[in-house]
Write a protein that holds these residues in place. Sequence first.
Motif, PDB file in Angstrom:
ATOM      1  N   TYR A 137      33.536  55.415  25.992  1.00  0.00           N
ATOM      2  CA  TYR A 137      33.764  53.973  25.944  1.00  0.00           C
ATOM      3  C   TYR A 137      32.541  53.240  26.495  1.00  0.00           C
ATOM      4  O   TYR A 137      32.000  53.598  27.542  1.00  0.00           O
ATOM      5  N   LYS A 138      32.135  52.214  25.800  1.00  0.00           N
ATOM      6  CA  LYS A 138      30.994  51.397  26.219  1.00  0.00           C
ATOM      7  C   LYS A 138      31.432  50.111  26.908  1.00  0.00           C
ATOM      8  O   LYS A 138      30.655  49.512  27.647  1.00  0.00           O
ATOM      9  N   THR A 139      32.656  49.682  26.596  1.00  0.00           N
ATOM     10  CA  THR A 139      33.137  48.414  27.155  1.00  0.00           C
ATOM     11  C   THR A 139      34.533  48.580  27.728  1.00  0.00           C
ATOM     12  O   THR A 139      35.269  49.504  27.374  1.00  0.00           O
ATOM     13  N   LEU A 140      34.885  47.673  28.590  1.00  0.00           N
ATOM     14  CA  LEU A 140      36.246  47.578  29.118  1.00  0.00           C
ATOM     15  C   LEU A 140      36.717  46.147  28.926  1.00  0.00           C
ATOM     16  O   LEU A 140      36.009  45.198  29.276  1.00  0.00           O
ATOM     17  N   GLN A 141      37.916  46.000  28.357  1.00  0.00           N
ATOM     18  CA  GLN A 141      38.511  44.677  28.173  1.00  0.00           C
ATOM     19  C   GLN A 141      39.747  44.574  29.062  1.00  0.00           C
ATOM     20  O   GLN A 141      40.851  44.945  28.676  1.00  0.00           O
ATOM     21  N   PRO A 142      39.575  44.076  30.281  1.00  0.00           N
ATOM     22  CA  PRO A 142      40.691  43.946  31.218  1.00  0.00           C
ATOM     23  C   PRO A 142      41.167  42.495  31.313  1.00  0.00           C
ATOM     24  O   PRO A 142      40.468  41.569  30.872  1.00  0.00           O
ATOM     25  N   GLU A 143      42.318  42.297  31.897  1.00  0.00           N
ATOM     26  CA  GLU A 143      42.721  40.941  32.272  1.00  0.00           C
ATOM     27  C   GLU A 143      41.939  40.568  33.514  1.00  0.00           C
ATOM     28  O   GLU A 143      41.993  41.246  34.530  1.00  0.00           O
ATOM     29  N   TYR A 144      41.179  39.485  33.415  1.00  0.00           N
ATOM     30  CA  TYR A 144      40.332  39.087  34.541  1.00  0.00           C
ATOM     31  C   TYR A 144      39.977  37.622  34.389  1.00  0.00           C
ATOM     32  O   TYR A 144      39.496  37.192  33.341  1.00  0.00           O
ATOM     33  N   ASN A 145      40.244  36.863  35.421  1.00  0.00           N
ATOM     34  CA  ASN A 145      39.901  35.444  35.439  1.00  0.00           C
ATOM     35  C   ASN A 145      39.902  34.963  36.882  1.00  0.00           C
ATOM     36  O   ASN A 145      40.124  35.750  37.818  1.00  0.00           O
ATOM     37  N   LEU A 146      39.671  33.697  37.061  1.00  0.00           N
ATOM     38  CA  LEU A 146      39.555  33.128  38.402  1.00  0.00           C
ATOM     39  C   LEU A 146      40.821  33.319  39.231  1.00  0.00           C
ATOM     40  O   LEU A 146      40.754  33.425  40.461  1.00  0.00           O
ATOM     41  N   TYR A 147      41.963  33.398  38.565  1.00  0.00           N
ATOM     42  CA  TYR A 147      43.224  33.621  39.279  1.00  0.00           C
ATOM     43  C   TYR A 147      43.542  35.115  39.363  1.00  0.00           C
ATOM     44  O   TYR A 147      43.876  35.631  40.433  1.00  0.00           O
ATOM     45  N   ASP A 148      43.475  35.806  38.239  1.00  0.00           N
ATOM     46  CA  ASP A 148      43.839  37.233  38.184  1.00  0.00           C
ATOM     47  C   ASP A 148      42.614  38.089  38.471  1.00  0.00           C
ATOM     48  O   ASP A 148      41.914  38.536  37.561  1.00  0.00           O
ATOM     49  N   ARG A 149      42.341  38.314  39.738  1.00  0.00           N
ATOM     50  CA  ARG A 149      41.141  39.028  40.165  1.00  0.00           C
ATOM     51  C   ARG A 149      41.428  40.383  40.804  1.00  0.00           C
ATOM     52  O   ARG A 149      40.649  41.322  40.643  1.00  0.00           O
ATOM     53  N   LYS A 150      42.504  40.469  41.523  1.00  0.00           N
ATOM     54  CA  LYS A 150      42.744  41.589  42.430  1.00  0.00           C
ATOM     55  C   LYS A 150      42.686  42.958  41.741  1.00  0.00           C
ATOM     56  O   LYS A 150      41.955  43.854  42.176  1.00  0.00           O
ATOM     57  N   HIS A 151      43.452  43.139  40.664  1.00  0.00           N
ATOM     58  CA  HIS A 151      43.527  44.462  40.045  1.00  0.00           C
ATOM     59  C   HIS A 151      42.175  44.910  39.528  1.00  0.00           C
ATOM     60  O   HIS A 151      41.750  46.051  39.770  1.00  0.00           O
ATOM     61  N   PHE A 152      41.483  44.024  38.821  1.00  0.00           N
ATOM     62  CA  PHE A 152      40.186  44.412  38.285  1.00  0.00           C
ATOM     63  C   PHE A 152      39.202  44.718  39.401  1.00  0.00           C
ATOM     64  O   PHE A 152      38.538  45.768  39.392  1.00  0.00           O
ATOM     65  N   GLU A 153      39.078  43.828  40.349  1.00  0.00           N
ATOM     66  CA  GLU A 153      38.041  43.980  41.370  1.00  0.00           C
ATOM     67  C   GLU A 153      38.291  45.174  42.289  1.00  0.00           C
ATOM     68  O   GLU A 153      37.339  45.843  42.715  1.00  0.00           O
ATOM     69  N   GLU A 154      39.553  45.473  42.573  1.00  0.00           N
ATOM     70  CA  GLU A 154      39.847  46.572  43.492  1.00  0.00           C
ATOM     71  C   GLU A 154      39.851  47.938  42.811  1.00  0.00           C
ATOM     72  O   GLU A 154      39.403  48.927  43.393  1.00  0.00           O
ATOM     73  N   PHE A 155      40.355  48.004  41.589  1.00  0.00           N
ATOM     74  CA  PHE A 155      40.567  49.306  40.955  1.00  0.00           C
ATOM     75  C   PHE A 155      39.608  49.622  39.807  1.00  0.00           C
ATOM     76  O   PHE A 155      39.230  50.783  39.614  1.00  0.00           O
ATOM     77  N   LEU A 156      39.227  48.622  39.042  1.00  0.00           N
ATOM     78  CA  LEU A 156      38.424  48.882  37.849  1.00  0.00           C
ATOM     79  C   LEU A 156      36.934  48.623  38.043  1.00  0.00           C
ATOM     80  O   LEU A 156      36.105  49.297  37.424  1.00  0.00           O
ATOM     81  N   GLN A 157      36.587  47.671  38.890  1.00  0.00           N
ATOM     82  CA  GLN A 157      35.177  47.374  39.112  1.00  0.00           C
ATOM     83  C   GLN A 157      34.380  48.596  39.563  1.00  0.00           C
ATOM     84  O   GLN A 157      33.260  48.842  39.061  1.00  0.00           O
ATOM     85  N   PRO A 158      34.903  49.427  40.472  1.00  0.00           N
ATOM     86  CA  PRO A 158      34.143  50.621  40.871  1.00  0.00           C
ATOM     87  C   PRO A 158      33.868  51.568  39.700  1.00  0.00           C
ATOM     88  O   PRO A 158      32.790  52.180  39.630  1.00  0.00           O
ATOM     89  N   VAL A 159      34.816  51.685  38.781  1.00  0.00           N
ATOM     90  CA  VAL A 159      34.626  52.547  37.609  1.00  0.00           C
ATOM     91  C   VAL A 159      33.572  51.946  36.685  1.00  0.00           C
ATOM     92  O   VAL A 159      32.694  52.646  36.161  1.00  0.00           O
ATOM     93  N   VAL A 160      33.671  50.657  36.483  1.00  0.00           N
ATOM     94  CA  VAL A 160      32.700  49.938  35.652  1.00  0.00           C
ATOM     95  C   VAL A 160      31.289  50.130  36.205  1.00  0.00           C
ATOM     96  O   VAL A 160      30.339  50.403  35.452  1.00  0.00           O
TER      97      VAL A 160
END
Length: 317
Positions: A179-202
Amino acid sequence: MKKVQLENTDIEITPIIFGGNVFGWTLNEEESFRILDAFVARGFNAIDTANNYSYWVPGNVGTESERIIGNWIKSRNLRDKIILATKVGGRNLIQDKPNTTKSHILKEVEESLMRLNTDYIDLYQTHYDDTKTPVEETLSAYNQLIKEGKVRYIGASNFSSERLIESLDKADLFNLPGYKTLQPEYNLYDRKHFEEFLQPVVDKFKLGVIPYYSLASGFLSGKYRTEADLEQSTRGEGIKKYLNERGVRILDALETISTRHSISYSAVSLAWLMEQKSVVAPIASATKEKHLDAFLEAVNVQLSHDDLKLLSEASEY
């Protein structure tokens, strides 16, 4: 308009991707053509869709978005000017759970190609992870499609960090496309899941991030301040969860910066997202031509350090 490059690919896109979930849902074909014409007229070139969008609309079968985009591409003769992303493996009227088996993917891609009036897909994405299917089976399907020239690159969406890591590790282990890209739910309000769990993988695998729900279903546009405002939209019920103390704090920060730069709340929200680490281009939808003005504002504005700090602090979780 300046373009950005998707990580580890030769795909160049403009900094905002049009989200095709509105086609066949809140926009009919004629209205969709009009908004797509206006989108490319402003210099943008990337569209994201899926093989099951709008299946939830009574009377729809779930292929309306791809079909509308394909009809538009054919009528405008624009395939070589457009970067086209779609997805496979999501729920639809026939199956109520994700399916990423090789046989399913090889069948679905042919139907997507036909609907989209194209012989290749620039970015083909796993919509939802089917945890019962081995990741190497899914990747082997993509491997075949890339070799056949039907798919250029692959991406993932709605994955757990564990399965995303497994997919990327197995791709390396078995010499399969990763995979070259990740399409997660992420915005100014919905930050926690992406930043805590997926950002390190990215960060570890150097994935390009193309977030969906970039405007939190329209909440970050600022038009929903009270529960009475929710009646304005078919998405109203889904926006109710944002009307809390933190949500109001975010809207207040958006108002401050919107006034400072004389641009819309939506533009500020998109511009903040574009400044986040690993984000290549947010995905956003529009149902009226005037909504596209926010896309241009976001691309052209330069948020200051203080602007970004205010927004990040207001949206802390």
